[in-house]
Design an enzyme around this catalytic site. Structure first.
Site, PDB file in Angstrom:
ATOM      1  N   LYS A  64      37.823  13.496 -92.290  1.00  0.00           N
ATOM      2  CA  LYS A  64      39.191  13.411 -92.828  1.00  0.00           C
ATOM      3  C   LYS A  64      39.169  12.675 -94.167  1.00  0.00           C
ATOM      4  O   LYS A  64      39.821  13.077 -95.127  1.00  0.00           O
ATOM      5  CB  LYS A  64      40.111  12.691 -91.827  1.00  0.00           C
ATOM      6  CG  LYS A  64      40.487  13.580 -90.642  1.00  0.00           C
ATOM      7  CD  LYS A  64      41.188  12.833 -89.514  1.00  0.00           C
ATOM      8  CE  LYS A  64      41.386  13.783 -88.319  1.00  0.00           C
ATOM      9  NZ  LYS A  64      41.962  13.158 -87.149  1.00  0.00           N
ATOM     10  N   GLN A 108      43.621   7.280 -85.428  1.00  0.00           N
ATOM     11  CA  GLN A 108      42.810   8.214 -84.649  1.00  0.00           C
ATOM     12  C   GLN A 108      42.914   7.910 -83.156  1.00  0.00           C
ATOM     13  O   GLN A 108      42.803   6.751 -82.737  1.00  0.00           O
ATOM     14  CB  GLN A 108      41.343   8.139 -85.118  1.00  0.00           C
ATOM     15  CG  GLN A 108      40.415   9.160 -84.492  1.00  0.00           C
ATOM     16  CD  GLN A 108      40.714  10.602 -84.874  1.00  0.00           C
ATOM     17  OE1 GLN A 108      41.285  10.878 -85.912  1.00  0.00           O
ATOM     18  NE2 GLN A 108      40.341  11.525 -84.016  1.00  0.00           N
ATOM     19  N   ASP A 131      50.644  12.945 -88.501  1.00  0.00           N
ATOM     20  CA  ASP A 131      50.194  13.582 -87.246  1.00  0.00           C
ATOM     21  C   ASP A 131      51.355  14.280 -86.554  1.00  0.00           C
ATOM     22  O   ASP A 131      51.133  15.102 -85.662  1.00  0.00           O
ATOM     23  CB  ASP A 131      49.670  12.496 -86.284  1.00  0.00           C
ATOM     24  CG  ASP A 131      48.156  12.433 -86.228  1.00  0.00           C
ATOM     25  OD1 ASP A 131      47.512  13.489 -86.377  1.00  0.00           O
ATOM     26  OD2 ASP A 131      47.642  11.322 -86.035  1.00  0.00           O
TER      27      ASP A 131
END
Ligand code: GUN
Length: 305
Positions: A64, A108, A131
């Site tokens: 990422k 994460q 997200d």
């Protein structure tokens, strides 16, 4: 569909959906979008937070960060030990929420078991929630508002629409009811006027339910659960699964679909690896650019989806 795709369909040749190629073209579009924004004085920033040292999460996070740097984003990286307290993590999120050069925040998952992931997700400013996991964005997605959309379902939709642009009236079956994939994807397919079924581990006669699907999405986390005889001839099959299994003494990656047998029946199918996986990071960067534009009241240089 292109003329070539229609000819393939006439010959009943299965389209192999090349997620890596679609993602590469999306990355190049995103790079141009960032260049355009930087010229206008806005460099979108993404903060990625990793707690602990889960090997798979470390690889995802590294990718990422690499991709966001390549796209020209400002990248902020926070690696915290697995012993980090929930209070300390929430304090970091507070600081990132207030930082003007941070447009997107990603924590994460999974988090260590002593930290409440829902609490952490809900602490992120919804405008920076790239997200799409914050209850505000989940709610907006279901109500039809301007939500930030979870990356993997968004990637699935881009791949499905690359094969077939009009989805109205199609039967879509999603196997898997997770908050990250199954539920948001159901909302996105519903938006496209599909008739949506979410199937799961307790669904009665799962093979028959799958056989009704014009669009079949496998997101159950079970290696090769779905075999060719569960697939309706001509269906679009999207495999979200990434499972590490031992085969003939080697570790390999397989999806939730038994690829070879499903390919023989499907109209279009994603491989694993190289299908949905590469799309997820591209969609994360897209969300970051979108969030930056919305936060700063700038016109988005991105195509509307
Ligand atoms: N872990 C596995 N998938 C995801 C994702 O899409 N976002 C975050 N934050 N963590 C994940």
């Amino acid at each position: 569909m292109t003329k070539q795709d229609i000819e393939r369909a006439d010959r009943r040749e299965t389209i192999l959906i090349d997620g890596a190629a679609v993602a590469a073209s999306l990355h190049s579009e995103l790079r141009s979008a960032v260049e355009n924004l930087v010229e206008r004085g806005l460099t979108p920033g993404l903060a990625v937070v990793l707690v602990g040292n889960d090997p798979a999460s470390s690889v995802y996070v590294r990718n990422k960060i690499r991709r966001s740097v390549e796209a020209g984003l400002r990248s902020f990286h926070h690696e915290l030990p697995s012993t980090t307290s929930e209070t300390d993590l929430l304090a970091l999120i507070d600081r990132l929420n207030s930082a003007d050069d941070v447009d997107g925040i990603l924590v994460q998952l999974p988090l260590p078991s002593h930290i409440d992931a829902q609490k952490v997700t809900s602490a992120i400013d919804p405008a920076k929630d790239v997200d799409g996991f914050h209850p505000m964005n989940v709610g907006k997605l279901s109500l039809g508002g301007e939500a930030l959309i979870p990356c993997t379902p968004l990637g699935c939709m881009l791949l499905i629409k690359g094969v077939r642009s009009q989805l109205a009236g199609l039967n879509a079956v999603i196997v898997g009811r997770s908050n990250i994939v199954g539920k948001p994807l159901a909302q996105l397919l519903l938006r496209e006027n599909c008739t949506v079924t979410i199937a799961h581990s307790r669904t009665a006669d799962l093979p028959s339910v799958c056989r009704r699907a014009d669009i079949l999405v496998a997101a159950a986390g079970q290696p090769e659960l779905i075999s060719g005889d569960w697939v309706k001839p001509g269906a679009i099959v999207i495999d979200v699964g990434i499972n590490r299994v031992q085969r003939e003494g080697r570790q390999i990656l397989v999806g939730d679909v038994a690829f070879e047998s499903a390919r023989a029946v499907a109209g279009a199918i994603t491989p694993v690896p190289g299908g949905v996986g590469p799309m997820t990071i591209a969609c994360l960067l897209r969300n970051t650019i979108e969030a930056a534009c919305r936060r700063h009241g700038a016109a988005s240089p991105l195509r509307t989806l």
